[in-house]
Scaffold this motif. Structure first.
Motif, PDB file in Angstrom:
ATOM      1  N   VAL A  80       2.096   3.899 -11.093  1.00  0.00           N
ATOM      2  CA  VAL A  80       0.692   4.216 -10.808  1.00  0.00           C
ATOM      3  C   VAL A  80      -0.212   3.081 -11.274  1.00  0.00           C
ATOM      4  O   VAL A  80      -1.161   2.705 -10.577  1.00  0.00           O
ATOM      5  CB  VAL A  80       0.279   5.535 -11.487  1.00  0.00           C
ATOM      6  CG1 VAL A  80      -1.176   5.859 -11.176  1.00  0.00           C
ATOM      7  CG2 VAL A  80       1.172   6.686 -11.042  1.00  0.00           C
ATOM      8  N   ALA A  81       0.059   2.540 -12.439  1.00  0.00           N
ATOM      9  CA  ALA A  81      -0.770   1.461 -12.980  1.00  0.00           C
ATOM     10  C   ALA A  81      -0.759   0.252 -12.044  1.00  0.00           C
ATOM     11  O   ALA A  81      -1.807  -0.373 -11.804  1.00  0.00           O
ATOM     12  CB  ALA A  81      -0.274   1.065 -14.368  1.00  0.00           C
ATOM     13  N   ALA A  82       0.405  -0.064 -11.502  1.00  0.00           N
ATOM     14  CA  ALA A  82       0.500  -1.181 -10.560  1.00  0.00           C
ATOM     15  C   ALA A  82      -0.300  -0.888  -9.285  1.00  0.00           C
ATOM     16  O   ALA A  82      -0.935  -1.784  -8.702  1.00  0.00           O
ATOM     17  CB  ALA A  82       1.963  -1.445 -10.216  1.00  0.00           C
ATOM     18  N   TYR A  83      -0.286   0.371  -8.869  1.00  0.00           N
ATOM     19  CA  TYR A  83      -1.043   0.794  -7.690  1.00  0.00           C
ATOM     20  C   TYR A  83      -2.539   0.610  -7.929  1.00  0.00           C
ATOM     21  O   TYR A  83      -3.259   0.098  -7.063  1.00  0.00           O
ATOM     22  CB  TYR A  83      -0.713   2.252  -7.397  1.00  0.00           C
ATOM     23  CG  TYR A  83      -1.255   2.815  -6.103  1.00  0.00           C
ATOM     24  CD1 TYR A  83      -1.245   2.075  -4.923  1.00  0.00           C
ATOM     25  CD2 TYR A  83      -1.747   4.121  -6.053  1.00  0.00           C
ATOM     26  CE1 TYR A  83      -1.713   2.612  -3.733  1.00  0.00           C
ATOM     27  CE2 TYR A  83      -2.224   4.668  -4.866  1.00  0.00           C
ATOM     28  CZ  TYR A  83      -2.201   3.910  -3.712  1.00  0.00           C
ATOM     29  OH  TYR A  83      -2.669   4.460  -2.530  1.00  0.00           O
ATOM     30  N   VAL A  84      -3.010   0.986  -9.100  1.00  0.00           N
ATOM     31  CA  VAL A  84      -4.430   0.845  -9.438  1.00  0.00           C
ATOM     32  C   VAL A  84      -4.831  -0.629  -9.446  1.00  0.00           C
ATOM     33  O   VAL A  84      -5.893  -1.000  -8.934  1.00  0.00           O
ATOM     34  CB  VAL A  84      -4.736   1.498 -10.808  1.00  0.00           C
ATOM     35  CG1 VAL A  84      -6.157   1.185 -11.254  1.00  0.00           C
ATOM     36  CG2 VAL A  84      -4.519   3.005 -10.739  1.00  0.00           C
ATOM     37  N   ARG A  85      -3.980  -1.475 -10.015  1.00  0.00           N
ATOM     38  CA  ARG A  85      -4.287  -2.914 -10.048  1.00  0.00           C
ATOM     39  C   ARG A  85      -4.369  -3.481  -8.634  1.00  0.00           C
ATOM     40  O   ARG A  85      -5.227  -4.306  -8.334  1.00  0.00           O
ATOM     41  CB  ARG A  85      -3.245  -3.671 -10.870  1.00  0.00           C
ATOM     42  CG  ARG A  85      -3.332  -3.411 -12.373  1.00  0.00           C
ATOM     43  CD  ARG A  85      -2.520  -4.440 -13.156  1.00  0.00           C
ATOM     44  NE  ARG A  85      -1.088  -4.367 -12.844  1.00  0.00           N
ATOM     45  CZ  ARG A  85      -0.229  -3.555 -13.451  1.00  0.00           C
ATOM     46  NH1 ARG A  85      -0.644  -2.742 -14.426  1.00  0.00           N
ATOM     47  NH2 ARG A  85       1.053  -3.555 -13.122  1.00  0.00           N
ATOM     48  N   ALA A  86      -3.481  -3.025  -7.766  1.00  0.00           N
ATOM     49  CA  ALA A  86      -3.496  -3.508  -6.379  1.00  0.00           C
ATOM     50  C   ALA A  86      -4.737  -3.003  -5.647  1.00  0.00           C
ATOM     51  O   ALA A  86      -5.399  -3.752  -4.911  1.00  0.00           O
ATOM     52  CB  ALA A  86      -2.226  -3.054  -5.663  1.00  0.00           C
ATOM     53  N   LEU A  87      -5.069  -1.733  -5.840  1.00  0.00           N
ATOM     54  CA  LEU A  87      -6.227  -1.147  -5.162  1.00  0.00           C
ATOM     55  C   LEU A  87      -7.537  -1.794  -5.592  1.00  0.00           C
ATOM     56  O   LEU A  87      -8.496  -1.861  -4.816  1.00  0.00           O
ATOM     57  CB  LEU A  87      -6.294   0.361  -5.446  1.00  0.00           C
ATOM     58  CG  LEU A  87      -5.248   1.234  -4.752  1.00  0.00           C
ATOM     59  CD1 LEU A  87      -5.249   2.631  -5.357  1.00  0.00           C
ATOM     60  CD2 LEU A  87      -5.518   1.312  -3.251  1.00  0.00           C
ATOM     61  N   SER A  88      -7.587  -2.264  -6.820  1.00  0.00           N
ATOM     62  CA  SER A  88      -8.814  -2.892  -7.328  1.00  0.00           C
ATOM     63  C   SER A  88      -8.818  -4.400  -7.108  1.00  0.00           C
ATOM     64  O   SER A  88      -9.749  -5.084  -7.544  1.00  0.00           O
ATOM     65  CB  SER A  88      -8.971  -2.590  -8.820  1.00  0.00           C
ATOM     66  OG  SER A  88      -7.850  -3.051  -9.554  1.00  0.00           O
ATOM     67  N   GLY A  89      -7.781  -4.922  -6.473  1.00  0.00           N
ATOM     68  CA  GLY A  89      -7.719  -6.342  -6.174  1.00  0.00           C
ATOM     69  C   GLY A  89      -7.373  -7.221  -7.348  1.00  0.00           C
ATOM     70  O   GLY A  89      -7.514  -8.447  -7.277  1.00  0.00           O
ATOM     71  N   GLN A  90      -6.902  -6.625  -8.435  1.00  0.00           N
ATOM     72  CA  GLN A  90      -6.576  -7.409  -9.626  1.00  0.00           C
ATOM     73  C   GLN A  90      -5.184  -8.010  -9.581  1.00  0.00           C
ATOM     74  O   GLN A  90      -4.871  -8.901 -10.361  1.00  0.00           O
ATOM     75  CB  GLN A  90      -6.691  -6.523 -10.877  1.00  0.00           C
ATOM     76  CG  GLN A  90      -8.078  -5.994 -11.133  1.00  0.00           C
ATOM     77  CD  GLN A  90      -8.117  -5.139 -12.380  1.00  0.00           C
ATOM     78  OE1 GLN A  90      -8.372  -5.620 -13.482  1.00  0.00           O
ATOM     79  NE2 GLN A  90      -7.840  -3.848 -12.227  1.00  0.00           N
ATOM     80  N   ASP A  91      -4.353  -7.509  -8.669  1.00  0.00           N
ATOM     81  CA  ASP A  91      -2.967  -7.983  -8.607  1.00  0.00           C
ATOM     82  C   ASP A  91      -2.556  -8.179  -7.154  1.00  0.00           C
ATOM     83  O   ASP A  91      -2.596  -7.237  -6.358  1.00  0.00           O
ATOM     84  CB  ASP A  91      -2.035  -6.970  -9.275  1.00  0.00           C
ATOM     85  CG  ASP A  91      -0.578  -7.430  -9.254  1.00  0.00           C
ATOM     86  OD1 ASP A  91      -0.341  -8.639  -9.010  1.00  0.00           O
ATOM     87  OD2 ASP A  91       0.313  -6.592  -9.467  1.00  0.00           O
ATOM     88  N   VAL A  92      -2.204  -9.399  -6.800  1.00  0.00           N
ATOM     89  CA  VAL A  92      -1.682  -9.688  -5.462  1.00  0.00           C
ATOM     90  C   VAL A  92      -0.358 -10.442  -5.576  1.00  0.00           C
ATOM     91  O   VAL A  92       0.024 -11.190  -4.695  1.00  0.00           O
ATOM     92  CB  VAL A  92      -2.695 -10.516  -4.644  1.00  0.00           C
ATOM     93  CG1 VAL A  92      -3.919  -9.700  -4.293  1.00  0.00           C
ATOM     94  CG2 VAL A  92      -3.102 -11.790  -5.403  1.00  0.00           C
ATOM     95  N   SER A  93       0.346 -10.198  -6.689  1.00  0.00           N
ATOM     96  CA  SER A  93       1.568 -10.950  -6.968  1.00  0.00           C
ATOM     97  C   SER A  93       2.786 -10.414  -6.237  1.00  0.00           C
ATOM     98  O   SER A  93       3.802 -11.097  -6.145  1.00  0.00           O
ATOM     99  CB  SER A  93       1.851 -10.957  -8.480  1.00  0.00           C
ATOM    100  OG  SER A  93       2.063  -9.629  -8.941  1.00  0.00           O
ATOM    101  N   THR A  94       2.716  -9.194  -5.719  1.00  0.00           N
ATOM    102  CA  THR A  94       3.867  -8.612  -5.029  1.00  0.00           C
ATOM    103  C   THR A  94       3.527  -8.354  -3.566  1.00  0.00           C
ATOM    104  O   THR A  94       2.357  -8.291  -3.172  1.00  0.00           O
ATOM    105  CB  THR A  94       4.276  -7.277  -5.675  1.00  0.00           C
ATOM    106  OG1 THR A  94       3.220  -6.315  -5.480  1.00  0.00           O
ATOM    107  CG2 THR A  94       4.541  -7.451  -7.164  1.00  0.00           C
ATOM    108  N   GLU A  95       4.572  -8.185  -2.769  1.00  0.00           N
ATOM    109  CA  GLU A  95       4.378  -7.905  -1.351  1.00  0.00           C
ATOM    110  C   GLU A  95       3.638  -6.586  -1.163  1.00  0.00           C
ATOM    111  O   GLU A  95       2.755  -6.457  -0.297  1.00  0.00           O
ATOM    112  CB  GLU A  95       5.729  -7.856  -0.645  1.00  0.00           C
ATOM    113  CG  GLU A  95       5.633  -7.643   0.854  1.00  0.00           C
ATOM    114  CD  GLU A  95       6.988  -7.639   1.543  1.00  0.00           C
ATOM    115  OE1 GLU A  95       7.062  -7.179   2.692  1.00  0.00           O
ATOM    116  OE2 GLU A  95       7.973  -8.096   0.914  1.00  0.00           O
TER     117      GLU A  95
END
Length: 380
Positions: A80-95
């Motif tokens: 879930v934490a990774a999902y939140v980071r992706a949704l907020s644009g803080q993480d684009v390191s994974t596909e």
């Protein structure tokens, strides 16, 4: 087709139950619900909009888990934490993160609420309740900001400070003048006037039945019964004022459309040349309300009713107009007229004072102490 209608998606009680059961069962251990009554109660208690959002949010969550190569039922707080980071644009390191579209803080919070509900109803530990997820959500709010985009207000006389002066720019007055003189125009004018008088949400507008209208009285005014609304899930109902001008517009629309019972606002079908073909028997879909407003803004522009507005400003207006625009405009006009917050909330069925104050914030900036001082000492 004049209204570009969207095919309605209906969520009756049995349809809601089946859809929710399907999504939650997929999460449950051995795909068996421990307490089916909880799911059944949710299908009855939630509004149609909540059911739609719940199902949509769960499908997006399932897509995230599949892209992250995680079984949805086995997802953890880290997932879930990774999902939140992706949704907020803080993480684009994974596909998976790169394939996830950024969302607002309010939408991310809603996703977590629905995901948490689904896991609890499925009899699993809620991965959204972990401290890690709470902290990631707080970080997401800082990253994307918490101010929500607000629909552009359609006020009665436009963005003016003098309510007794002439209308300017995009206004309810201009949109009414832009309405056609045929059956479609009669429907549009009645819709605009009822929306402004009552401050109804789109779901409330399309739910209006002829039998809900009482009047006219000796002065030509009437009242509208609103049986149920977004903030009135128990169906206690409320009444709203309809001005004499609005009552006359309703009568014209009913006369032209041959409407003596049933839904008031209906789809008007047209031929390719724009002439009216027929009036539908059912109520408008909620999704068409904003489309109608946008169309009327374009009509007002084409008839040169919006002053010196250029094409680029028109497109910015069109993009910002929504089904909520008149409701926002009503709030701003009430503030400009000096109405108190409790009176505005009571008249237009608001429960959250922060929402109403947010609608009036831009207006307050133009009429507050700093604005008055700046005007007093302004020099060329």
């Amino acid at each position: 087709m004049a209204d570009y209608p969207v095919s309605p998606v209906r969520y009756g009680s049995s349809a809601s139950l089946d859809a929710i059961v399907g999504e939650v069962t997929a999460l449950a251990p051995q795909r068996r619900l421990l307490d089916p009554q909880v799911v059944a109660a949710a299908s009855r208690a939630w509004s149609a909009n909540t059911v739609r959002a719940f199902l949509s949010d769960l499908r997006l969550w399932d897509l995230w888990c599949r892209r992250s190569h995680v079984q949805t039922g086995a997802a953890t707080a880290q997932t879930v934490a990774a999902y939140v980071r992706a949704l907020s644009g803080q993480d684009v390191s994974t596909e998976a993160a790169r394939a996830t579209e950024a969302r607002s803080a309010a939408t991310i919070s809603r996703y977590l609420v629905h995901i948490g509900w689904a896991y609890r109803m499925a009899g699993r530990e809620d991965p959204t309740a972990a401290p890690l997820v709470r902290l990631e959500l707080k970080a997401a709010r800082k990253a994307v900001g918490t101010r929500q985009a607000q629909a552009r207000a359609i006020r009665f006389k436009g963005d003016v400070t003098d309510l007794d002066g002439p209308a300017a720019g995009v206004s309810l007055t201009a949109l009414i003048k832009a309405c056609r003189k045929d059956m479609l125009g009669a429907r549009d004018e009645a819709l605009l006037r009822v929306a402004y008088d009552t401050g109804c949400r789109r779901s409330e507008l399309v739910a209006i039945n002829v039998m809900h209208i009482d009047g006219p009285d000796g002065e030509g005014a009437g009242t509208l019964l609103i049986p149920k609304s977004k903030t009135d899930r128990e169906g206690q109902g409320a009444h709203a004022y309809l001005s004499p001008a609005t009552m006359r517009a309703i009568d014209r629309w009913r006369d032209k459309g041959g409407i003596d019972k049933g839904p008031l606002f209906r789809r008007v079908e047209t031929y390719f040349d724009g002439t009216v073909r027929s009036v539908g028997p059912g109520a408008l879909h909620p999704g068409t309300i904003g489309i109608i407003y946008k169309r009327l803004v374009r009509q007002a522009f084409a008839k040169k009713l919006l002053g010196a507005m250029g094409e680029s400003e028109l497109e910015r207006w069109i993009a910002a107009v929504s089904s909520h625009s008149i409701r926002v405009g009503v709030a701003q006009d009430n503030f400009a007229a000096g109405e108190a917050l409790p009176a505005i909330m009571q008249a237009y069925r608001w429960r959250d004072p922060n929402t109403v104050m947010r609608y009036g914030a831009k207006l307050a900036a133009k009429s507050g102490a700093s604005a008055r001082l700046a005007k007093r000492f302004a020099v060329d």
